[in-house]
Design a protein around this motif. Structure first.
Motif: not given
Length: 433
Positions: A409-416
Motif C-alpha cells: 500500500l505504501r509503494s502505491r502511494g497510501a498515506v496516513d
C-alpha cells in the motif's frame, strides 16, 4: 405426482464462536486464559433411500440448513459440534452444482451418501492464543461460515428395461399387458408424460423392472418436446426395447422412425449406442403390418444392421412371451447395473493459517481515493476476527503486515488516514514502518 427434477438451496452450519474467558478460582491467582473453542457446524448430507421414487418432497421444501456449532465454554471446554443434516433422496439422483454445472455426485445405491455442503469450523478460544509474550490474550475467533450453494437434483428412473419409441407406438399397452402397472392409454400423442414402472414376472423365478418412458420426437436431444425429460431416464436402463409401429399409423414410415429414435439417443449420449437394444415390431394384427415388416427387414439388411426383430401385437398379446424370455436372457448375461458416474466426494475446504500465506495472495486496486484489497484468505480472516477486542484488532493488523499488504500500500502511494476497503469493511491506513 411424479417429479424428476428440483432445484434446492443447501447450507452447512456455521461454526460456533470461540470464547474469551479466564480462570476465576479461589487460591488460583492469575489463572490465565480458559476460553474454549467453538463446535463445528453440521454438514448437509444426501443419503439414498430406496423407498423413495420421486423428488416430490423437494417441491415443498427447497431450503436445507444444518445447525451451527455451539459456542466455546469456560474452563477450556469445547463447544458441542452440531449434528449433520441428513436429506433423503431416491436412487438414481444426480446432484449438480447450479452455478458451475459440475456433477457433485451420482447416487445409485441404497445408503450411499455424499456431503453437499460442508459445515464451518468452530472458532478458537483465547486459550489457543496464549504466548510467553501475551499470557492473558483477549482474542477469540468467530466461527467459520458453512458452505452454501444451490444444487439441481435430477432423478433418472432405475429400471432394467426401458421402452423407447415415438408417441402412440404401443409402449404403454405393452407395459400394461406384461405387468400389473396401469399406465394411461388413449388414442392421442403424449398420453404418457412421466415414466411408468412395472415388475415383469417371466416365470422360472426370473423377473425385471420395465419402464414405459415418455414418447420421443425428432430434436429431443436439444430439448424439443419432452426432450431431456425423456432421455435422462434412458441412461439408467440396462436394455433398451425399441418399439416400432409396424402398421405405419398416421402414415409414418417405420424405418425412418427407427433411425430417428436411435439418432436422438446417440446425440444425447454416445455411450447409449452400445447399450443392448431389442427391436419390437408392434401392431402386427393390423392391415399392411406384414408387408411393412418385410420392407423393414430389407432396409436393415441394406444398411448392414444385424438386429433380431420380435413381431408382436401387444393388445392381442401375441408374441409377447417370447419377447419377455429374450429380454430376461439378455439381462442375465450383462452386469447388474449400467455404468454410471462415480460419486465425486465434495472437496474439503482448506483452512489456511493466514500468517504463512504467500505475499502475492492479494490484489490491490484504486477507486478514486480508496484502495481496494481483494483476497479470499483475508476475507475469511475478517469473518473470523472479533473486532470488539483490542487484541483481535492488533492480531488482524499484524497478519496484514506480515503478508506484505502494508508495504504494498505504501509503494502505491497510501498515506496516513487514507481509506482501505476489504470486502464490506473499510479501514483507515496508519503509516507505520
Amino acid at each position: 405426482m411424479f417429479v424428476d427434477k428440483a432445484k434446492i438451496f443447501v447450507k452447512g452450519g456455521d461454526g460456533g464462536d470461540g470464547l474469551v474467558a479466564f480462570r476465576r478460582e479461589k487460591y488460583v491467582p492469575e489463572g490465565g486464559p480458559a476460553g474454549g473453542d467453538g463446535g463445528n457446524g453440521g454438514d448437509v448430507i444426501f443419503r439414498v433411500d430406496e423407498g423413495l421414487r420421486t423428488l416430490m418432497d423437494f417441491r415443498y421444501q427447497k431450503h436445507f440448513k444444518a445447525d451451527r456449532g455451539e459456542k466455546g465454554r469456560n474452563k477450556a471446554q469445547h463447544g458441542a459440534n452440531a449434528d449433520d443434516m441428513i436429506v433423503r433422496v431416491p436412487p438414481g439422483t444426480t446432484v449438480v452444482d447450479d452455478d458451475t454445472e459440475e456433477i457433485i455426485a451420482d447416487l445409485t445405491r441404497h445408503g450411499q451418501e455424499v456431503v453437499v455442503a460442508k459445515g464451518g469450523r468452530g472458532g478458537r478460544g483465547n486459550i489457543r492464543f496464549a504466548t510467553t509474550q501475551n499470557t492473558a490474550p483477549e482474542i477469540a475467533e468467530n466461527g467459520e461460515e458453512g458452505q452454501e450453494r444451490w444444487v439441481t437434483l435430477e432423478m433418472k428412473v432405475m429400471a432394467d428395461v426401458g421402452l423407447v419409441g415415438f408417441p402412440s407406438v404401443g409402449k404403454s399397452t405393452l407395459l400394461s399387458v406384461v405387468s400389473a402397472a396401469k399406465p394411461k392409454i388413449a388414442a392421442y400423442h403424449f398420453t404418457t408424460l412421466t415414466p411408468n414402472l412395472g415388475v415383469v414376472d417371466v416365470g422360472e423365478g426370473r423377473s425385471f423392472v420395465m419402464a414405459d418412458l415418455p414418447g420421443l420426437i425428432e430434436g429431443a436431444h436439444e430439448g424439443v418436446g419432452l426432450g431431456h425429460e425423456f432421455l435422462r431416464h434412458v441412461e439408467r436402463t440396462r436394455v433398451i426395447v425399441h418399439v416400432v409401429d409396424m402398421a405405419a399409423t398416421d402414415g409414418r414410415d417405420p424405418y425412418e422412425d427407427f433411425l430417428k429414435i436411435n439418432e436422438e439417443i446417440k446425440q444425447y449420449n454416445a455411450k447409449l449406442e452400445q447399450r443392448p437394444q431389442i427391436v419390437v415390431a408392434n401392431k402386427m394384427d393390423m392391415p399392411e403390418a406384414e408387408d411393412n415388416l418385410a420392407l423393414f427387414k430389407e432396409q436393415l439388411a441394406e444398411d448392414g444392421r444385424e438386429l433380431t426383430i420380435y413381431p408382436i401385437s401387444a393388445i392381442a398379446r401375441e408374441g409377447v412371451q417370447e419377447l419377455l424370455y429374450k429380454i430376461a436372457d439378455i439381462l442375465d448375461s450383462i452386469p447388474d447395473a449400467p455404468e454410471v458416474e462415480e460419486v465425486a466426494e465434495v472437496e474439503e475446504r482448506k483452512v489456511y493459517r493466514l500468517e504463512k500465506r504467500d505475499e502475492q495472495d492479494f490484489t490491490i486496486t484504486r477507486e478514486n481515493d480508496i484502495f481496494v484489497v481483494e483476497s479470499p484468505s483475508i476475507e475469511r480472516l475478517i469473518k473470523r476476527t472479533n473486532f470488539s477486542t483490542h487484541d483481535g484488532v492488533v492480531r488482524f493488523a499484524r497478519i496484514l503486515r506480515n503478508m506484505g499488504i502494508d508495504k504494498e500500500l505504501r509503494s502505491r502511494g497510501a498515506v496516513d488516514g487514507q481509506t482501505i476497503r476489504i470486502a464490506d469493511f473499510e479501514f483507515e491506513f496508519v503509516e507505520k514502518e
